[in-house]
Design an enzyme around this catalytic site. Structure first.
Site, PDB file in Angstrom:
ATOM      1  N   TYR A  84      -1.964  -1.275  11.032  1.00 39.71           N
ATOM      2  CA  TYR A  84      -2.193  -1.745   9.663  1.00 39.71           C
ATOM      3  C   TYR A  84      -1.014  -1.368   8.769  1.00 39.71           C
ATOM      4  CZ  TYR A  84      -3.597  -1.185   4.813  1.00 39.71           C
ATOM      5  OH  TYR A  84      -3.590  -1.198   3.446  1.00 39.71           O
ATOM      6  N   LYS A 137       2.085  -3.682   6.791  1.00 37.61           N
ATOM      7  CA  LYS A 137       2.497  -3.642   5.369  1.00 37.61           C
ATOM      8  C   LYS A 137       4.010  -3.460   5.270  1.00 37.61           C
ATOM      9  CE  LYS A 137      -1.407  -4.396   3.383  1.00 37.61           C
ATOM     10  NZ  LYS A 137      -1.634  -5.733   2.811  1.00 37.61           N
ATOM     11  N   SER A 191       0.827  -1.211   0.000  1.00 39.18           N
ATOM     12  CA  SER A 191       0.000   0.000   0.000  1.00 39.18           C
ATOM     13  C   SER A 191       0.859   1.259   0.000  1.00 39.18           C
ATOM     14  CB  SER A 191      -0.861  -0.019   1.266  1.00 39.18           C
ATOM     15  OG  SER A 191      -1.441   1.241   1.492  1.00 39.18           O
TER      16      SER A 191
HETATM   17  C1  UD1 Z   1      -6.799   4.152   3.668  1.00 37.36           C
HETATM   18  C2  UD1 Z   1      -5.403   3.740   4.017  1.00 37.36           C
HETATM   19  C3  UD1 Z   1      -4.808   2.964   2.881  1.00 37.36           C
HETATM   20  C4  UD1 Z   1      -5.685   1.799   2.546  1.00 37.36           C
HETATM   21  C5  UD1 Z   1      -7.056   2.327   2.172  1.00 37.36           C
HETATM   22  C6  UD1 Z   1      -8.002   1.207   1.833  1.00 37.36           C
HETATM   23  C7  UD1 Z   1      -3.787   5.108   5.275  1.00 37.36           C
HETATM   24  C8  UD1 Z   1      -3.211   6.453   5.480  1.00 37.36           C
HETATM   25  N1  UD1 Z   1      -4.650   4.972   4.281  1.00 37.36           N
HETATM   26  O1  UD1 Z   1      -6.675   5.152   2.651  1.00 37.36           O
HETATM   27  O2  UD1 Z   1      -3.534   2.502   3.226  1.00 37.36           O
HETATM   28  O3  UD1 Z   1      -5.129   1.086   1.491  1.00 37.36           O
HETATM   29  O4  UD1 Z   1      -7.568   3.068   3.267  1.00 37.36           O
HETATM   30  O5  UD1 Z   1      -8.420   0.507   2.945  1.00 37.36           O
HETATM   31  O6  UD1 Z   1      -3.470   4.203   5.988  1.00 37.36           O
HETATM   32  N2  UD1 Z   1     -13.090  10.623   3.632  1.00 37.36           N
HETATM   33  C9  UD1 Z   1     -14.104  11.505   3.937  1.00 37.36           C
HETATM   34  N3  UD1 Z   1     -15.270  10.988   4.420  1.00 37.36           N
HETATM   35  C10 UD1 Z   1     -15.469   9.661   4.621  1.00 37.36           C
HETATM   36  C11 UD1 Z   1     -14.419   8.749   4.272  1.00 37.36           C
HETATM   37  C12 UD1 Z   1     -13.231   9.281   3.793  1.00 37.36           C
HETATM   38  O7  UD1 Z   1     -13.965  12.721   3.788  1.00 37.36           O
HETATM   39  O8  UD1 Z   1     -16.550   9.262   5.091  1.00 37.36           O
HETATM   40  C13 UD1 Z   1     -11.826  11.167   3.088  1.00 37.36           C
HETATM   41  C14 UD1 Z   1     -10.605  10.827   3.937  1.00 37.36           C
HETATM   42  O9  UD1 Z   1     -10.407  11.761   4.949  1.00 37.36           O
HETATM   43  C15 UD1 Z   1      -9.500  10.842   2.866  1.00 37.36           C
HETATM   44  C16 UD1 Z   1     -10.222  10.368   1.597  1.00 37.36           C
HETATM   45  O10 UD1 Z   1     -11.610  10.559   1.832  1.00 37.36           O
HETATM   46  O11 UD1 Z   1      -9.048  12.132   2.665  1.00 37.36           O
HETATM   47  C17 UD1 Z   1      -9.974   8.900   1.294  1.00 37.36           C
HETATM   48  O12 UD1 Z   1     -10.250   8.144   2.469  1.00 37.36           O
HETATM   49  P1  UD1 Z   1     -10.301   6.540   2.457  1.00 37.36           P
HETATM   50  O13 UD1 Z   1     -11.160   6.068   1.349  1.00 37.36           O
HETATM   51  O14 UD1 Z   1     -10.662   6.109   3.845  1.00 37.36           O
HETATM   52  O15 UD1 Z   1      -8.817   6.112   2.091  1.00 37.36           O
HETATM   53  P2  UD1 Z   1      -7.426   6.516   2.739  1.00 37.36           P
HETATM   54  O16 UD1 Z   1      -7.575   6.920   4.149  1.00 37.36           O
HETATM   55  O17 UD1 Z   1      -6.750   7.453   1.796  1.00 37.36           O
END
Ligand code: UD1
Length: 342
Positions: free
Chosen positions: A151, A155, A126
């Site tokens: 997590y 990795k 990842s």
């Molecule tokens: C996370 C993990 C990544 C993992 C991926 C899939 C980290 C830093 N990131 O990615 O390693 O492979 O999940 O499981 O460990 N967001 C919102 N509202 C929500 C959900 C998300 O605003 O309800 C935003 C988050 O703040 C972020 C973006 O959307 O900025 C993406 O979030 P998300 O889909 O959870 O993925 P990551 O956190 O980037």
């Protein structure tokens, strides 16, 4: 026909990869303990490919069951290892479960591979290993930053274990694939992501909100140092990602890898903000997604996107599918799962 063992092959990325492997002429044996997947994913795979791959409901941490699986299926040419826990928040609450499942699971896999003379591995890593990088886009030479969650730590540890195993046992080759943010579903809407409970990830939350299951999306932060203030990620279509595994497999089996351990970033090379993604979803589907801005989510990084030019050069792979098509595929899958008609 090469026979590939796919751990976690009924999961989100695993199932899409199994489809691409079968469609590229590989025979697949799936090992999955169904801890975060459903057995009927096999029906979806069969319906898309016309082939029902062999399936063993086995936990890779169960040494004797896993060994029996190798004996039963005869010679395995290579392994793709997806089976792992992946929720960042949960890993903070249940760290030992994460270390046991992800790290011990890999150790178990590697020793079974050695015992059975299997010499090639593709590992699901990842972009989380980079943390908040010093420069963007991120290429494979960027240093790994201390992990911010168990997590992420698993990795990094798994990458290190594979690297050390290659040094110890010279006849072993591996490719680590560092995924950015995988999203979307197969265009057939026969397989896709099946999050349990309230989704942590953005796109499943968006599709569930569009479907009326969630009242509104919380956008975590609009005070980042980005053009619209929301955080930026590199969202990669799961089918494009799956195809990269086929390219990596072809490379390992042909022996055209340039070193025993290779690492490739898999992303689109394009950063998209949370707000851009939500608005793109609404434009692509014509469905409204109510949202509100809330505070930042602990542990989130500001902006991350990939330099995938190494994968392009060495694997002949690029992520091609436009974001609107990817978001539409995610919506079509959500509608299918929920039984929503137009
Ligand atoms: C996370 C993990 C990544 C993992 C991926 C899939 C980290 C830093 N990131 O990615 O390693 O492979 O999940 O499981 O460990 N967001 C919102 N509202 C929500 C959900 C998300 O605003 O309800 C935003 C988050 O703040 C972020 C973006 O959307 O900025 C993406 O979030 P998300 O889909 O959870 O993925 P990551 O956190 O980037």
């Amino acid at each position: 026909m090469a026979r590939i063992l796919v751990t976690g092959g009924l999961g989100y990325i695993g199932s899409h990869t199994v489809v691409e492997l079968i469609q590229s002429g590989y025979e697949v044996v799936i090992v999955d303990n169904l801890s975060n997947s459903e057995v009927n994913v096999l029906d979806g795979i069969e319906s898309i490919t016309g082939v029902r791959p062999a399936f063993e409901k086995i936990d890779i941490c169960d040494k004797s069951a896993f060994q029996a699986c190798f004996s039963k299926h005869g010679s395995i040419d290579a392994v793709i290892h997806f089976a792992a826990y992946k929720a960042v928040g949960e890993s903070i609450e249940k760290s030992l479960d994460y270390y046991y499942n992800n790290v011990y699971g890999l150790l178990q896999l590697l020793s079974s591979m050695r015992a059975n003379g299997v010499k090639h591995l593709i590992f699901s890593s990842s972009c989380t290993v980079y943390g908040q990088p010093d420069k963007l886009p991120i290429d494979e030479t960027a240093p790994r930053k201390p992990a911010t969650s168990p997590y992420g730590n698993t990795k990094q540890m798994c990458e290190d274990i594979i690297r050390d195993a290659i040094v110890s046992y010279h006849d072993f080759t591996a490719i680590l694939l560092r995924y950015f943010n995988p999203i979307g579903a197969h265009p057939s809407a026969k397989i896709g992501e099946l999050p349990k409970g309230v989704p942590n990830n953005l796109v499943p939350f968006v599709t569930q909100t569009a479907a009326g299951i969630r009242k509104e999306l919380s956008v975590f932060g609009d005070d980042y140092n980005t053009p619209d203030g929301s955080a930026i990620r590199d969202y990669i279509y799961v089918v494009d990602l799956a195809k990269a595994h086929v390219k990596a497999m072809q490379r390992l089996l042909a022996g055209s890898n340039k070193s025993e351990l290779e690492i490739f970033n898999l992303g689109t090379g394009k950063g998209v903000s949370v707000l851009e993604l939500v608005h793109s979803f609404m434009a692509a589907t014509g469905v409204k997604v109510p949202y509100k801005i809330v505070g930042r989510r602990a542990g989130d990084t500001e902006e991350v996107w990939a330099d995938s030019s190494l994968a392009e050069k060495e694997l002949g792979w690029t992520a091609r599918t436009p974001l609107n098509e990817v978001l539409l595929s995610a919506w079509n899958w959500e509608k299918k799962v929920r039984g929503i008609k137009e």
